[in-house]
Scaffold this motif. Structure first.
Motif, PDB file in Angstrom:
ATOM      1  N   PRO A 635       0.795  -1.094  -0.092  1.00 27.68           N
ATOM      2  CA  PRO A 635      -0.094  -0.069  -0.141  1.00 27.68           C
ATOM      3  C   PRO A 635       0.869   1.293   0.083  1.00 27.68           C
ATOM      4  N   ILE A 636       0.272   2.121  -0.843  1.00 30.39           N
ATOM      5  CA  ILE A 636       1.104   3.484  -0.952  1.00 30.39           C
ATOM      6  C   ILE A 636       0.362   4.841  -0.374  1.00 30.39           C
ATOM      7  N   LYS A 637      -0.952   4.786  -0.772  1.00 35.95           N
ATOM      8  CA  LYS A 637      -1.786   5.866  -0.196  1.00 35.95           C
ATOM      9  C   LYS A 637      -3.298   4.943   0.024  1.00 35.95           C
ATOM     10  N   SER A 638      -3.888   5.637   0.782  1.00 30.07           N
ATOM     11  CA  SER A 638      -5.498   5.296   0.971  1.00 30.07           C
ATOM     12  C   SER A 638      -6.312   6.512   1.540  1.00 30.07           C
ATOM     13  N   LEU A 639      -7.513   6.623   0.786  1.00 29.40           N
ATOM     14  CA  LEU A 639      -8.374   7.797   1.207  1.00 29.40           C
ATOM     15  C   LEU A 639      -9.749   7.161   1.251  1.00 29.40           C
ATOM     16  N   SER A 726       1.562  -0.587  -5.117  1.00 29.27           N
ATOM     17  CA  SER A 726       2.380  -1.211  -6.145  1.00 29.27           C
ATOM     18  C   SER A 726       2.238  -2.653  -5.896  1.00 29.27           C
ATOM     19  N   GLY A 727       2.728  -3.488  -7.050  1.00 30.58           N
ATOM     20  CA  GLY A 727       2.686  -4.797  -7.148  1.00 30.58           C
ATOM     21  C   GLY A 727       1.322  -5.368  -7.749  1.00 30.58           C
ATOM     22  N   MET A 728       1.237  -6.588  -7.533  1.00 26.11           N
ATOM     23  CA  MET A 728       0.189  -7.269  -8.162  1.00 26.11           C
ATOM     24  C   MET A 728      -1.186  -7.405  -6.990  1.00 26.11           C
ATOM     25  N   ASN A 729      -2.322  -6.747  -7.288  1.00 26.71           N
ATOM     26  CA  ASN A 729      -3.281  -7.165  -6.237  1.00 26.71           C
ATOM     27  C   ASN A 729      -4.429  -8.190  -6.924  1.00 26.71           C
ATOM     28  N   GLN A 730      -5.482  -8.258  -6.553  1.00 24.13           N
ATOM     29  CA  GLN A 730      -6.428  -9.210  -6.853  1.00 24.13           C
ATOM     30  C   GLN A 730      -7.266  -8.923  -8.024  1.00 24.13           C
ATOM     31  N   ASP A 731      -6.947  -7.616  -8.661  1.00 26.17           N
ATOM     32  CA  ASP A 731      -7.495  -7.189  -9.979  1.00 26.17           C
ATOM     33  C   ASP A 731      -6.682  -7.704 -11.118  1.00 26.17           C
ATOM     34  N   ILE A 732      -5.347  -8.398 -10.802  1.00 33.04           N
ATOM     35  CA  ILE A 732      -4.759  -8.593 -11.724  1.00 33.04           C
ATOM     36  C   ILE A 732      -5.266  -9.678 -12.965  1.00 33.04           C
ATOM     37  N   ILE A 733      -6.193 -10.518 -12.268  1.00 30.31           N
ATOM     38  CA  ILE A 733      -6.560 -11.613 -13.142  1.00 30.31           C
ATOM     39  C   ILE A 733      -7.726 -10.791 -14.171  1.00 30.31           C
TER      40      ILE A 733
END
Length: 800
Positions: A635-639, A726-733
């Protein structure tokens, strides 16, 4: 001879509710071999993301609810030559059983109508077994009290009973040990039209399963056996599983083998069939409890344990191939009649997403599982169920140590997910093994293994390790002593840490080119690498099924891309990766629970081009190493901002430029949510420019190769960031399957030194060539549209 007249095959895929990654990889193997053999295939599936990347092999993908009505409609419209139901979940067999007489011109491969129906109708199953002198527990379903009591007098106590209501729902099973408990059960108020189902209780029997394959010429082979360490009464997936079944002597094994093959013959099953048994070692009683005439979690577990390509063999047998004349691809023959012989032990241990004790019984409570291999029960227990890093066993030991004997005995008679830890503590207090076996139903060999583990722990705790016992400790999977000076300075040591092949020993298995290994103790290494440059992929334990599916998908795409770019892929995991057969032929897969491979110096540092790591956090050493690339989500940022219109965007960056290959658009319309994948083509020019400027600003100080996930909310006529990672999250598929730009392959190319180009225009940043678009309604119903279909949906429904 292969069955003639079959060219077009409809495959019944898994339902949306099924998140079984094992079936997804089995489906991949099935689709691949059918494609190589020249068959045209269609799959009906509710969620196309469950296909991994097997969509490349299908001629048509039908995204519909998987039910009998839609299957029948497809058959009436397209007239496939055959239907394949054995790679879907249990729902597929239910559909087949309901199509009897409705699709006379279409063949059903593998499992016919009657066999499919018997997996649901217990009365029919029992009747068929009784007709053929196969041992089965007698069963009654009746609303006649006199009939019920007569049946109970004929079988005696203990029994189990439940109510079956007219809406097909039922109560849970109740254990009944005497007439008083039976009278109380019968006196309970019921709904109208409820029937009572009763059968003899086999609680405490040992549970085994045998998986066999059979061709249409009645040739059969036993592929593997699985034993539940815990007895019947504890759900199969909450039990610790061991393959091969170690507590069966040869005569008992042959008995179960013959019964399993006879059952497959009785139901005329062509393909794969797993048969479950209940066995009482004292009385010699043996019963068949169920059969599964399809691919399942167990077949994938056995495929990993034995390296026997069960999914590929099963579909070829379905097509009419002879068992000893199979093809692994369009030209490589394979004798499937050669039964595997395992020289190692593979175990699957359940995992819970809690450190607290949970009572276990007939209903499944575990969240996931891990698999380990070794050469002894002690080794696999130490790697898996009793591994402190996985199960916090030291904390369990401290809590159990504080209990008195009565409290501990209560945990023995009412088992929890700490069962093996409880037994180790009981053995430490000198509880007798025969008594523990009688109370728990766990056979003596496993209790002896736990005693050995207890003795080893005492040696370590009391600092009594010496040259007489260190080899024994290492051979039983105890780590942390294998690199001690005492061990390394001895010339005659025979149990050092090595890498051994997982391939089974048989006449034919040597022809399988599969590079599957596990780290253990032994004399020499089976693993020898070529001189090609390599990318090492390290994968940790994952307990969430959803995360496992994501990892499975990303690993598959990584290996494909690494191989296509001329390098070798080495997958090192704390647990094995359930890889499709295609990948097992090109990548090294090494199960390494303690991550010891780096100390063995088997890979020359100059040959390692890059290390890709799935861990959530890297060690200090890896953080300082520029050759380690962290692919997991950070995680980098969350709002916290809610909106009816949102977008999820994946960004690929080479450190200077970036592209946006895929956008997922979401909007609430009334009480429905609509998601459109690969929305790039439908964004306005001003919207693209606004998103581009926001991303440029956020990545201005990011100068490394990576992928980023941006979540946007549309508020007050502007797009606003709600989350960045950053990286691969669950949306990658979703991104990968929906976009013509393959994100993971692009990332690998960037890691290898390529770049995206300079001064990209907005159109170039958002460019993709998609022609089909995936729409999801309420996160459940998936539908595909062409470009005009999306435009109509936007105009008539979403933007209306």
């Amino acid at each position: 001879m292969v069955t003639s007249g079959i060219h077009n095959i409809l495959i019944i895929g898994p339902t949306n509710s099924d998140k079984n990654v094992d079936l997804s990889t089995a489906l991949y193997d099935t689709a691949e071999i059918l494609h190589k053999l020249g068959y045209k295939t269609t799959i009906m599936v509710e969620n196309p993301t469950s296909l991994l990347s097997s969509s490349d092999f299908f001629d048509r993908i039908v995204v519909e609810k998987v039910n009998g009505e839609n299957i029948l409609a497809y058959v009436d419209q397209f007239h496939p030559d055959a239907i394949l139901p054995t790679v879907g979940d249990k729902n597929a067999l239910g559909i087949i059983s309901g199509l009897n007489g409705k699709i006379s011109s279409t063949k059903v491969l593998g499992t016919d109508y009657f066999a499919s129906l018997c997996t649901f109708k217990r009365e029919m199953f029992i009747s068929k077994l009784n007709e053929n002198d196969l041992p089965v527990i007698n069963f009654i379903s009746s609303d006649d009290e006199d009939e019920l009591y007569d049946f109970i007098r004929s079988i005696g106590f203990p029994i189990i009973a439940r109510r079956r209501f007219s809406n097909r729902h039922s109560s849970g099973w109740t254990n009944i040990n005497n007439l008083f408990e039976l009278d109380n059960f019968m006196a309970l108020e019921d709904s109208q039209n409820a029937k009572i189902e009763i059968e003899r209780s086999i609680r405490g029997f040992s549970e085994y399963s045998c998986t066999v394959v059979r061709d249409r010429f009645d040739n059969s082979a036993l592929i593997g056996t699985i034993e539940d360490v815990e007895p019947i009464g504890i759900h199969h997936l909450d039990s610790n599983l061991v393959s091969p079944a170690l507590s069966l002597n040869d005569s008992k094994l042959q008995k179960l083998r013959n019964l399993a093959i006879k059952l497959a013959r009785v139901f005329n099953i062509v393909g794969v069939c797993t048969v479950h048994f209940a066995y009482n070692h004292k009385s010699g009683e043996c019963y068949i409890t169920e059969f599964i005439p399809r691919l399942s979690e167990e077949t994938k577990f056995l495929e990993y344990a034995t390296s026997y390509p069960l999914a590929t063999v099963s579909v070829e047998l379905n097509l009419g191939y002879q068992l000893d004349k199979l093809q692994l691809d369009s030209g490589n023959s394979f004798n499937g009649a050669s039964e595997p012989f395992m020289d190692h032990i593979t175990s699957r241990f359940p995992q819970w997403n809690t450190t607290e004790q949970r009572y276990i019984g007939p209903s499944k409570t575990s969240d996931s599982s891990i698999i380990v291999s070794g050469f002894s029960i002690e080794e696999v227990f130490n790697k898996g169920a009793l591994n402190d890093k996985l199960n916090d066993t030291l904390n369990r030991y401290e809590k159990l140590h504080q209990m008195d004997d009565d409290q501990l005995f209560e945990k023995i008679i009412h088992p929890t997910n700490w069962m093996l830890d409880v037994l180790v503590e009981a053995i430490r207090r000198d509880f007798e093994l025969p008594v523990l076996s009688e109370v728990t139903g766990i056979t003596i060999p496993y209790l002896v293994a736990l005693k050995n583990i207890k003795d080893n722990s005492a040696l370590i705790r009391d600092d009594e390790i010496d040259e007489d016992n260190i080899e024994k400790l290492v051979s039983m999977g105890v780590k942390g002593v294998g690199y001690s000076k005492l061990l390394l300075d001895r010339d005659d040591v025979v149990t050092k840490t090595v890498v051994k092949s997982k391939k089974s020993v048989s006449v034919n298995m040597d022809k399988l080119h599969q590079q599957n290994f596990f780290v253990t103790s032994g004399i020499s290494n089976d693993l020898k690498f070529s001189e090609r440059n390599k990318i090492v992929v390290r994968s940790p334990i994952i307990t969430s099924k959803r995360n496992i599916m994501v990892r499975q998908f990303v690993l598959l795409q990584l290996v494909k891309s690494i191989t296509q770019n001329g390098l070798e892929a080495i997958i090192i995991g704390r647990e094995p990766w359930s890889a499709p057969l295609e990948i097992r032929n090109v990548a090294y897969e090494i199960a390494d629970p303690h991550m010891e491979l780096q100390h063995l110096n088997l890979i020359h540092e100059k040959q390692i081009f890059k290390i890709i790591d799935f861990s959530k956090t890297l060690s200090e050493e890896d953080t300082e190493n520029n050759e380690v690339f962290q692919i997991s989500t950070k995680p980098i940022k969350s709002l916290d901002l809610k909106a009816d219109i949102t977008m999820r965007v994946i960004v690929v960056s080479d450190g200077k430029s970036f592209t946006v290959p895929s956008v997922i658009f979401r909007k609430m319309v009334g009480d429905k949510s609509y998601e459109i994948s690969s929305y790039n083509k439908f964004m306005s020019e001003s919207g693209k420019r606004e998103i581009r400027e926001i991303i440029e600003n956020e990545l201005s100080e990011q100068n490394q190769i990576n992928t980023y996930n941006f979540d946007f909310a549309y508020s007050h006529d502007h797009w606003m960031i709600t989350k960045i990672s950053s990286g691969m999250n669950q949306d990658i598929i979703r991104h990968e399957l929906a976009s013509s730009v393959h994100v993971i392959d692009t990332l690998v190319k960037l890691i290898l030194g390529n770049n995206l180009g300079k001064d990209l225009s907005t159109d170039e940043i958002f460019e993709n060539d998609d022609t089909d678009f995936l729409v999801t309604i309420n996160d459940q119903k998936f539908t595909t549209y062409d470009e005009q279909g999306i435009l109509d949906l936007l105009e008539n429904t979403i933007r209306k």
